[in-house]
Design an enzyme around this catalytic site. Structure first.
Site, mmCIF file in Angstrom:
data_model
loop_
_atom_site.group_PDB
_atom_site.id
_atom_site.type_symbol
_atom_site.label_atom_id
_atom_site.label_comp_id
_atom_site.label_asym_id
_atom_site.label_seq_id
_atom_site.Cartn_x
_atom_site.Cartn_y
_atom_site.Cartn_z
ATOM 1 N N SER A 133 -18.290 28.223 25.566
ATOM 2 C CA SER A 133 -16.977 28.605 26.089
ATOM 3 C C SER A 133 -15.811 28.039 25.293
ATOM 4 O O SER A 133 -14.751 28.659 25.242
ATOM 5 C CB SER A 133 -16.844 28.183 27.555
ATOM 6 O OG SER A 133 -17.787 28.841 28.356
ATOM 7 N N HIS A 185 -12.757 23.926 28.204
ATOM 8 C CA HIS A 185 -12.056 25.193 28.003
ATOM 9 C C HIS A 185 -10.649 24.961 27.452
ATOM 10 O O HIS A 185 -10.194 25.681 26.566
ATOM 11 C CB HIS A 185 -11.978 25.953 29.329
ATOM 12 C CG HIS A 185 -13.325 26.355 29.854
ATOM 13 N ND1 HIS A 185 -13.509 26.821 31.135
ATOM 14 C CD2 HIS A 185 -14.552 26.363 29.279
ATOM 15 C CE1 HIS A 185 -14.782 27.108 31.310
ATOM 16 N NE2 HIS A 185 -15.432 26.828 30.207
#
Length: 271
Positions: A133, A185
């Protein structure tokens, strides 16, 4: 009716290879019954010299849902490969994927270090993160800056304006998936903006190949140093001169092999 899949794969060769690699690693992890502690990125393990985790954590997924979500988003972002006329393209994609993998991982560990040492939040000592991610959010951010009119398609049913996708996805995943790594993230987004705004530039094939070579060397060296694999043709001699300074970051750890439980973890994060 859309184009046949084979033509779409040929349009996104680098993206397709990365998706194939992550999928193959997921199958291997399932076959060997490995877990977060075996392949994930962890502050204490990194401080003990297990730097190979920067690479294994990025390309590893434990949950099939996590794998499908990341690969679906990555497939949509593969449009970067066809934007050579905008200064992007396949070479740019491969070169800066290396940058995203390395810098986002370093930023995560650096943030953990500050939170642990400065703010005494010991929770982050054993949090273990896995997933692609960081890179997905990085490319999402780059595309949002370079081509804000694009759309991000997820699972072929959900379409998000790319200009808002990084932060929409950051909030969405944090709410829907409590285990999602907010810091992981966010690190991808920060590095993505640094690349898109030209703060990180100058990558070319020479530097990319050199960087890849050093990554491979560091990967093998750290595996050998931490005792995870036995490479008899590589010998690492301990320095016995007490007058020389020591650096704790490269202290070897007494851990078991890759298929064992490396260390107990308080929690796991998906990135």
């Amino acid at each position: 009716m859309g184009r046949p899949l084979i033509y779409q794969i040929l349009d996104k060769p680098a993206t397709s290879c990365i998706i194939g690699l992550c999928s193959a690693i997921w199958f291997y992890i399932q076959k060997k019954s490995l877990g977060y502690g075996d392949v994930g990125l962890n502050y204490e393990a990194a401080m003990e010299g297990q730097h190979w985790r920067f690479i294994t954590s990025a390309f590893s997924h434990i949950s099939v849902i996590h794998l499908v979500f990341n690969m679906s988003a990555l497939w949509s972002l593969g449009v970067v490969e066809s934007l050579g006329h905008m200064g992007l393209g396949v070479q740019f994609y491969l070169q800066y994927t290396l940058v995203l993998v390395v810098l986002s991982g370093l930023l995560v560990i650096g943030t953990y270090h500050v939170l642990i040492q400065r703010f005494k939040i010991d929770y982050f000592r054993r949090v273990t993160a896995v997933g692609y991610s960081c890179v997905v959010f990085g490319w999402m951010t780059i595309l949002a800056v370079k081509q804000p009119s694009s759309k991000l398609d997820l699972f072929g049913v959900l379409s998000l304006p790319i200009s808002f996708a990084p932060f929409e996805s950051l909030v969405f995943t944090s709410i829907i998936v409590p285990q999602a790594s907010f810091l992981g993230h966010l690190s991808g987004i920060i590095v993505g903006y640094a690349i898109a705004w030209g703060l990180i530039q100058g990558m070319n094939n020479y530097w990319a190949i050199s960087m890849l070579g050093w990554i491979v060397i560091a990967f093998i060296y750290s595996l050998k140093r931490s005792g995870m694999i036995d490479l008899p043709f590589i010998e690492i001699e301990p320095v016995m001169d007490a007058s020389l300074p020591t650096v704790g970051f490269f202290t070897p750890s007494n851990v078991r092999g890759l298929e064992g439980n490396v260390l107990p973890t308080r929690g796991s994060e998906l990135v």
